[in-house]
Design an enzyme around this catalytic site. Sequence first.
Site, PDB file in Angstrom:
ATOM      1  N   LYS A 139     -26.705-159.891  -4.716  1.00  0.00           N
ATOM      2  CA  LYS A 139     -26.314-158.916  -3.688  1.00  0.00           C
ATOM      3  C   LYS A 139     -26.718-157.541  -4.195  1.00  0.00           C
ATOM      4  O   LYS A 139     -26.592-157.265  -5.391  1.00  0.00           O
ATOM      5  CB  LYS A 139     -24.799-158.942  -3.449  1.00  0.00           C
ATOM      6  CG  LYS A 139     -24.297-160.221  -2.805  1.00  0.00           C
ATOM      7  CD  LYS A 139     -22.802-160.112  -2.548  1.00  0.00           C
ATOM      8  CE  LYS A 139     -22.262-161.405  -1.931  1.00  0.00           C
ATOM      9  NZ  LYS A 139     -20.804-161.327  -1.710  1.00  0.00           N
ATOM     10  N   HIS A 142     -23.337-152.699  -4.380  1.00  0.00           N
ATOM     11  CA  HIS A 142     -22.527-152.113  -3.306  1.00  0.00           C
ATOM     12  C   HIS A 142     -21.920-150.789  -3.770  1.00  0.00           C
ATOM     13  O   HIS A 142     -21.565-150.621  -4.931  1.00  0.00           O
ATOM     14  CB  HIS A 142     -21.420-153.092  -2.921  1.00  0.00           C
ATOM     15  CG  HIS A 142     -20.770-152.783  -1.614  1.00  0.00           C
ATOM     16  ND1 HIS A 142     -19.830-151.794  -1.463  1.00  0.00           N
ATOM     17  CD2 HIS A 142     -20.940-153.332  -0.380  1.00  0.00           C
ATOM     18  CE1 HIS A 142     -19.440-151.746  -0.202  1.00  0.00           C
ATOM     19  NE2 HIS A 142     -20.098-152.671   0.471  1.00  0.00           N
ATOM     20  N   HIS A 145     -18.861-150.577  -5.930  1.00  0.00           N
ATOM     21  CA  HIS A 145     -18.881-150.761  -7.381  1.00  0.00           C
ATOM     22  C   HIS A 145     -19.116-149.444  -8.125  1.00  0.00           C
ATOM     23  O   HIS A 145     -19.087-149.419  -9.352  1.00  0.00           O
ATOM     24  CB  HIS A 145     -19.974-151.768  -7.773  1.00  0.00           C
ATOM     25  CG  HIS A 145     -19.613-153.183  -7.463  1.00  0.00           C
ATOM     26  ND1 HIS A 145     -20.127-153.864  -6.388  1.00  0.00           N
ATOM     27  CD2 HIS A 145     -18.760-154.040  -8.071  1.00  0.00           C
ATOM     28  CE1 HIS A 145     -19.623-155.083  -6.348  1.00  0.00           C
ATOM     29  NE2 HIS A 145     -18.792-155.214  -7.361  1.00  0.00           N
TER      30      HIS A 145
END
Length: 579
Positions: A139, A142, A145
């Site tokens: 992924k 984001h 994070h």
Amino acid sequence: MACYFRRTIASKLSKVLGSSEESFIAAVSAVPVSKKQQSPDFRVSVSSLVQNGLLQSAGDIQTRTELLAQQIKRDSVVEDVGVGTGVIHFKINRALLAEKVLQEISIKGSDFGVKSELFNQQQKGKKTVVEFSSPNIAKKFHAGHLRSTIIGNFIANLKEVLGNCVIRINYLGDWGMQFGLLGVGFQQFGSEEELKVNPLQHLFDVYVRVNKEAERDENMQEAAREFFRRLETGESGALSLWQRFREISIVEYRRVYERLGVRFGEYSGESAYQGKTQEVLHLLRSRGLLKTTPTGTGVVDLSPAKDMSSFTTVVRSDGTSLYITRDLAAAVDRKNKYDFDEMIYVTDKSQETHFKQIFQVLQAMGFQWAESCRHVPFGLVQGMKTRRGAVVFLEDVLDEARTRMLQNMRDSRTSKDLEDPEGTAEKVGVSALIIQDFKGPLLSDYRFDWDRVLQSQGDTGVFLQYTHARLRSLLRMCDGGEDRNFDPSHLQDHEATAILQHLLRYDEVLLQSSQDLQPKHLVNFLLTLCRLAAVAHKTLPVKGSPPAVAQARLQLFRSTCIVLASGLRILGITPVEKM
């Protein structure tokens, strides 16, 4: 030199009260600078002396304060001793204050404040493990994070400068049922070409698509469970595909970490411990801690009365491991590998219960070192959007910060011609994000506002960088202030004294941050230092002043710049030379 003055005052208290000089050092604290009036330099709380057994508790505190103050002798170092409400104030000889503080900064440089006697020297060389960032592989990184990454980096930086041996671990989310879904999804919807062009975006798109399919198709869910079972048993085809996803992810993440100035000593992940979960389960069984529920799941009873009113599940009914089981295995493995003195986990506050349970289970297993494990939780960021809309990915945020900062710098009349305007905009943009995040308590949620974050005035990272660049410009104009000799009698102005008094507090601020692991103390210290420097820059000119006056002021600004840069680096910010 806070240490020199603190020890002098401690010596005076020792002579009056009889205990050792060392026992009084922690009781002597620097006084925060007052905007309205001249402040004393240090203070001692008499009630704290009583609480620590350094002063008998008989009698009214205020009376004791006045009597004690009368017994303390003035001399060439301590010019005046005054009394407040339950507090004794100490005023240092002004010329000596300037001489000692600026000399110490000149000698120690970036070590100023971090080698203070306030810090327990036994901590030097102790091992600290910090687990932070921890994105999920396959992924894109984001924006959520971001907080874990910069907070963990700050904690690791702080522990390092204070003399700890720090192991920085990025514990990747690289195992679990979601990889069953992704594996099946890529086999059905994946494209090798798209994986080469934009790997994480493609894997993200595949994951979104397969999730939608699984919601309405039970066969897809069963296929995902089967893929994950193949992963857990080490089947080569499933493992090979998963390994590709992991390697691609780490390459992409490292690029983002480089932009943030963040480094790791170890990239590990849940996958490394899925085989070791059986050792944890065996240990739990051997100690009678593992219970089986009617549905077949394995649990550990955490209730004080052992009535299963509170428990945590550690193994599924089909025997596959869970997040907490892998975390337990990781904790035990790290203790065996590093023999750490403390381990700090940095995650959002939604995981508070998870870590509380981990520490409880470890203690139930007989691991006393679980008491040295600590969770640092943080709140959520709301409203983080780019001009294109809602932000999902951290790179979008970094790009947006750089672009906006570059435009602000171009629009500003004070901006200089820069060799690398984009690089400068990137550093200033990152500092703006970090300071916005660190100003308040970490546990608090906050609303993100681009305009406020990137302001050059006010409590922003841009203001801190602007002040540093301005001070560096002054030093360059005066050949770097390399001649360190100066006459301290020329630094008696209120503006100079205010900076010197504020610098006395640096080691106390670092101590406070090291105890509660909150960066707000250091951020607020640096913001105040920059405000004081801005006033002094206007009222205490270097250019055009008599040489001796100019030289003294130059050393004041040089020392301010050194401490500012040192504090910024601890926060994870790269100071810029020009902007």
